[in-house]
Scaffold this active site. Sequence first.
Site, mmCIF file in Angstrom:
data_model
loop_
_atom_site.group_PDB
_atom_site.id
_atom_site.type_symbol
_atom_site.label_atom_id
_atom_site.label_comp_id
_atom_site.label_asym_id
_atom_site.label_seq_id
_atom_site.Cartn_x
_atom_site.Cartn_y
_atom_site.Cartn_z
ATOM 1 N N HIS B 286 46.009 -69.140 -21.791
ATOM 2 C CA HIS B 286 46.590 -68.459 -22.968
ATOM 3 C C HIS B 286 47.000 -67.049 -22.594
ATOM 4 O O HIS B 286 46.263 -66.327 -21.915
ATOM 5 C CB HIS B 286 45.676 -68.503 -24.193
ATOM 6 C CG HIS B 286 44.371 -67.757 -24.066
ATOM 7 N ND1 HIS B 286 44.256 -66.425 -24.366
ATOM 8 C CD2 HIS B 286 43.132 -68.178 -23.694
ATOM 9 C CE1 HIS B 286 42.995 -66.045 -24.186
ATOM 10 N NE2 HIS B 286 42.294 -67.083 -23.774
ATOM 11 N N ASP B 298 40.215 -63.072 -19.169
ATOM 12 C CA ASP B 298 40.441 -63.822 -20.409
ATOM 13 C C ASP B 298 41.784 -63.421 -21.019
ATOM 14 O O ASP B 298 41.855 -62.496 -21.790
ATOM 15 C CB ASP B 298 39.293 -63.545 -21.382
ATOM 16 C CG ASP B 298 39.353 -64.430 -22.608
ATOM 17 O OD1 ASP B 298 40.122 -65.389 -22.635
ATOM 18 O OD2 ASP B 298 38.608 -64.131 -23.563
ATOM 19 N N GLU B 332 45.442 -67.923 -28.857
ATOM 20 C CA GLU B 332 44.195 -68.666 -28.648
ATOM 21 C C GLU B 332 43.042 -67.904 -29.263
ATOM 22 O O GLU B 332 42.130 -68.501 -29.854
ATOM 23 C CB GLU B 332 43.955 -68.860 -27.138
ATOM 24 C CG GLU B 332 42.776 -69.799 -26.822
ATOM 25 C CD GLU B 332 41.421 -69.102 -26.724
ATOM 26 O OE1 GLU B 332 40.410 -69.812 -26.687
ATOM 27 O OE2 GLU B 332 41.384 -67.853 -26.705
#
Lengths: 479, 479
Positions: B286, B298, B332
Amino acid sequence: VSSKEFCRLGWRRAQRHGVRMLLALFVVCGSTRAGEDPVAIPYDPAQTIIDAALGDTYAYDRLGELCDQIGPRLAGTERMRAAIAWAVQTLQQAGFDSVWTEPVRLPLWERGEEWARVTSPEPFDLTLLGLGNSVGTPPGGIEAALLVVESFEELESRAAEAAGRIVLFNPTWRGYGETVRYRGGGASAAARHGAVACLVRSVTDASLATPHTGMMTYADSLPKIPTAAITVEDAGRLQRLARRGAQPRVRLSMGARTLPEVESFNVVAEIRGREKPEDIVLAAGHLDSWDTGTGAHDDGAGCLITMGAARLLLQMGLRPRRTLRIVWYEAEEFGGIGGRAYFQAHRDELDRYVAALESDSGAFPPRGFSVQADSTIVQRLQTMARPLANLEAAEVQPGWSGVDIRPLVQAGVPGIGHRTRADDYFHYHHSPADTFDKIDPEALARNVAAVATLLYAIAEADAPLRPIGSATAAPGSHE
Amino acid sequence: VSSKEFCRLGWRRAQRHGVRMLLALFVVCGSTRAGEDPVAIPYDPAQTIIDAALGDTYAYDRLGELCDQIGPRLAGTERMRAAIAWAVQTLQQAGFDSVWTEPVRLPLWERGEEWARVTSPEPFDLTLLGLGNSVGTPPGGIEAALLVVESFEELESRAAEAAGRIVLFNPTWRGYGETVRYRGGGASAAARHGAVACLVRSVTDASLATPHTGMMTYADSLPKIPTAAITVEDAGRLQRLARRGAQPRVRLSMGARTLPEVESFNVVAEIRGREKPEDIVLAAGHLDSWDTGTGAHDDGAGCLITMGAARLLLQMGLRPRRTLRIVWYEAEEFGGIGGRAYFQAHRDELDRYVAALESDSGAFPPRGFSVQADSTIVQRLQTMARPLANLEAAEVQPGWSGVDIRPLVQAGVPGIGHRTRADDYFHYHHSPADTFDKIDPEALARNVAAVATLLYAIAEADAPLRPIGSATAAPGSHE
């Protein structure tokens, strides 16, 4: 064989003479709690002190109060005054024979509002902490292109690029002593080549976007430019952007200023010596901290380790032969101002100091002591520290003692630095992460045990650690 | 024996049949660089892919651009639009056959200005990050006494104390899944008992005064109260103060709000299959991140691992039999909005998906894959992953695949979660410390190697991983 002599004889010789068994039968009268009846208990002084320390949460509980309820204690501020009031009350309640404050005059550094923002190529905010003693920026801040360098050497080789720029020092961590030079001297090095401000990568070997402040100093002959620490993360990002040719620009705004001198205080407490009250064994930490975090390891821990050690002896009824003097210094973080004030106020009694111990390496598991004194004294301290082997705290080596006691040590007083296994120290040092949750109660108790054992041995020893009355004979001899 | 069959045969059987030697002599025509002549090279597909990945810095270099130059990419924002533009350009330059965007409509959550301050017993500032989806406070903030609890159970047992208070959840870390429940559901649990706001200890197992944000959701039937994460350090301090009877009060000000829906995009790129272009192997990360840090682990890492893997195959001339489709999802972090939009837009082609792989566990050293599919498919993937044993990346077990591909998996597509040795993941997760300096280039390359090897095996296998055309036969069968 008396308990005093075990220190002098040394552990090996003592064992050879069966002294250990005799010591186990040695009986003193001591009261374990104020108000309780004195009871006769058999003991080995060192192991009894250690056992008592390991079962005691006093230092941990008081350190929690200092960190959580008082909080950060920047030198000379209102919060430091609150800490001093708490300190006096706490020392009095702990049963010291006398508790007093001594004036310390210091310039008051104020942080003020501060922020920094990359304005180009893409805007983003920097996380910063202005460095202690820094000047501020004009209102609205300074905006300039960044010159990112890794070292003083790289700055010199690119000196022509520095004029009108903000210099960012992004040195690789090479240990505190090596890396902190950029925090202390980066601004003047940059100003020498015409830089308008200076940023420094935080002096740490681990970061989770954590800024670390600390003291800096200006060279007298150069313009004073504002200077701040930024996070390892931001410094790395700026360096990478610069290497890719992005030419970052930064706007830095700092409200820092230094106000005229204010009066603050060192806090002193004493257990008068049983036989030689005129002989002083000094044990110290510094009560001031930076204004970020809550000064848990630096140096609330040192205050409670030294004070907790002395209090433990009191509680055990082990009033030593010589006087134990606890000093909680002001303004260590600004270069040891409190230590110098204490020295000036006590110049006429320098020949009374048997030794000075400083605890300023946090409450990590204890390692031992580093000593600024001649080798005979180092050897005596090694012998005294042997009972600390089970605590893994018996290491005694020549080395640095402490900032606050430095004037005493320069005047010939044996200096003892309390040392811990401080591998993680710089993760927290001078940052918002230096908080009470980082204190391990068991490690703290072991430090109290180590310091109490050594202080007792020094203060109780038959022969003083050095010939008393000779303090000023060899000024500076230990540095 | 063809290269395709080595996957099916499995490593052990292949070795028994001497296939390994044959494979070493197997020759394909491939161009290693765009513009160079195709050359004939002998190779073992898996080891050749691994070797090429370990020698390649493409993914690392592009991830650096994304993190440092684009920076944080909150869903729906201007920075996310910049990331999407960068993504399209980067994917095109990487040589994919086609690159396109697909619309995603999402509510735009804005953080706004936010601060919190303890006002009693002694004032101090809290470090906070409002939680995604939270409402704001009225202008000027909310001030109330704090109720500190460690768990939902403690809140229930003290429910009568919650009305009019700010509830602080300070749960001990018990793994992410257990601890994140307080971030996600703490506000409504507190609102149920009349609390006016909710603070949550950051969901992490390590902190250096680092706040961690993340998504929260409100129960429909309860008042929406503002909610933010504070640092582990601040939460602990407040809990200790409360336990000592200090009754802390907090003023919380949050400018958070959710604006009407905006249009943003998923980014998609394809390598068309050599023989079966209609069969799709989807691999995803994502592109959105939180607005703190730069979304390195992340999930910039997952984007570059999947895309870097596909590009590597292209660069090696290994166009697989089936189509490889890379999807970089939007939003996400707000519950998989991009994943659902993709699913809705592609409902009519569900029977074309051989498998869907998601990489969203950072760029820590690779471990393997966790699979949502029946045991036959898990076994085939275990065989396909065997060449990754030297990378310590061959572990294939049943388990969770990913948020973005969940709708596909619920519709019967085999789901594969890329797994790393992410012990340190939550140190950085959703915090200002999730930055490019935390990426180890060697570990990233090993992840590219692992994903490229598995994707190639799936996309090249003689028999598809599952019977194509049956995708909608067993909706939800893997959950």
